[in-house]
Enzyme design. Structure first.
Site, mmCIF file in Angstrom:
data_model
loop_
_atom_site.group_PDB
_atom_site.id
_atom_site.type_symbol
_atom_site.label_atom_id
_atom_site.label_comp_id
_atom_site.label_asym_id
_atom_site.label_seq_id
_atom_site.Cartn_x
_atom_site.Cartn_y
_atom_site.Cartn_z
ATOM 1 N N LYS A 219 0.835 -1.217 0.000
ATOM 2 C CA LYS A 219 0.000 0.000 0.000
ATOM 3 C C LYS A 219 0.863 1.259 0.000
ATOM 4 C CE LYS A 219 -3.344 2.837 0.162
ATOM 5 N NZ LYS A 219 -4.052 3.232 1.371
ATOM 6 N N LYS B 176 1.639 11.912 5.114
ATOM 7 C CA LYS B 176 1.908 10.858 6.096
ATOM 8 C C LYS B 176 2.280 9.543 5.412
ATOM 9 C CE LYS B 176 -1.305 8.336 7.425
ATOM 10 N NZ LYS B 176 -1.903 7.007 7.090
#
Length: 295
Positions: free
Chosen positions: A172, A241
């Site tokens: 991911k 992030k």
């Protein structure tokens, strides 16, 4: 066969849509979020309210989480009022993007307690979440994956990445780095063309029929940048992030991230300029500002 009772912690833009799909699929659902305005619509649709992740795990067989940061995932999964403290739930599915180290910590703690945790980060944005067309990357014990696969099938297409905790998270992070990199470099290319007098829609049309096509020119520019809505549905702070996590994990593994580091910096500038809550397509506005033109 009786359907399991599901719990869902974290009802933000992604979580609320995934939880609603599970409810509409007929699963009994227990929900929890610190924001009451996020809980109320699901309760009105038939879900049961819980006051803490621990209470969710007292009432549900399987708990899913969709949470913003690694620290929040750790607290929800392992904290004093977390899922692991609940008496009923035997499986925790983390749909968040947190990086492999948190997934490994959570997986080890659940295994030590005789329970199971799977990391299952998703891709596809709020549109995919609402439509049940997410790409769901899963890692953890194979038998547990087989057991919960029907639940995840309500949310999208699953990809089993391996039995080692955190493998799905690595995939991911790699995907999100590529998405952010495509957005950053496409912003530079399109702004250059606009400054030379080219039409940005024509540029995207040609690029998408050529070797430069990518997710930004195919989707983000036509939907959110050229119309100047900047509302694709993913916050700059979250993209920053994710890319920061990716670069940090790569460096810890001894993998160079020269281009990735530049993308991280572009997102940091975008966040500082337009705020962490801005849409990450605002990265194009940074390039526009520097170049003195508007797409």
């Amino acid at each position: 066969m009786t359907q399991p009772v599901l719990g869902f912690v974290g009802l933000g833009q992604m979580g609320s849509r995934m939880a609603l799909r599970l409810l509409e699929a007929g699963y009994p659902l227990v929900v929890c979020d610190r924001v009451e305005a996020s809980v109320a619509p699901l309760v009105a649709a038939g879900a049961r309210r819980a006051e803490s992740p621990r209470e969710v795990a007292d009432l549900a067989d399987i708990v899913l989480g969709s949470l913003p940061t690694p620290d929040v995932v750790r607290a929800v999964a392992l904290g004093t009022d977390g899922v692991l403290q609940g008496q009923r739930a035997r499986c925790f599915i983390d749909l968040s993007t947190t990086g492999p180290r948190i997934a490994q910590q959570v997986g080890a703690a659940f295994a030590e307690a005789g329970r199971v945790a799977l990391d299952a980060p998703v891709s596809g944005g709020i549109t995919g979440a609402a439509a049940g067309k997410l790409a769901i990357m899963v890692s953890g014990p194979r038998d547990a994956f087989d057991e919960i696969a029907p639940v995840l099938a309500v949310l999208g297409k699953t990809f089993f990445c391996g039995e080692k905790a955190g493998q799905a998270q690595v995939l991911k992070l790699a995907n999100n780095l590529l998405a952010a990199a495509a957005l950053a470099i496409s912003s530079e290319a399109i702004v250059m063309g606009v400054k030379a007098g080219l039409d940005p829609s024509l540029m995207c049309e040609v690029i998408n029929a050529s070797s430069g096509r990518n997710s930004a020119t195919q989707d983000k520019f036509p939907r959110a940048i050229i119309p100047r809505s900047f509302d694709f549905g993913f916050a700059t702070g979250l993209s920053h992030k994710d890319v920061r996590l990716c670069v940090d994990e790569a460096e810890a593994m001894g993998v160079p991230m020269v281009v990735g580091s530049a993308v991280r910096q572009m997102l940091a500038v975008t966040s500082a300029t337009y705020g962490a809550d801005s849409d990450f397509t605002s990265i194009a506005k940074v390039v526009e500002q520097w170049a003195g033109v508007e797409i």
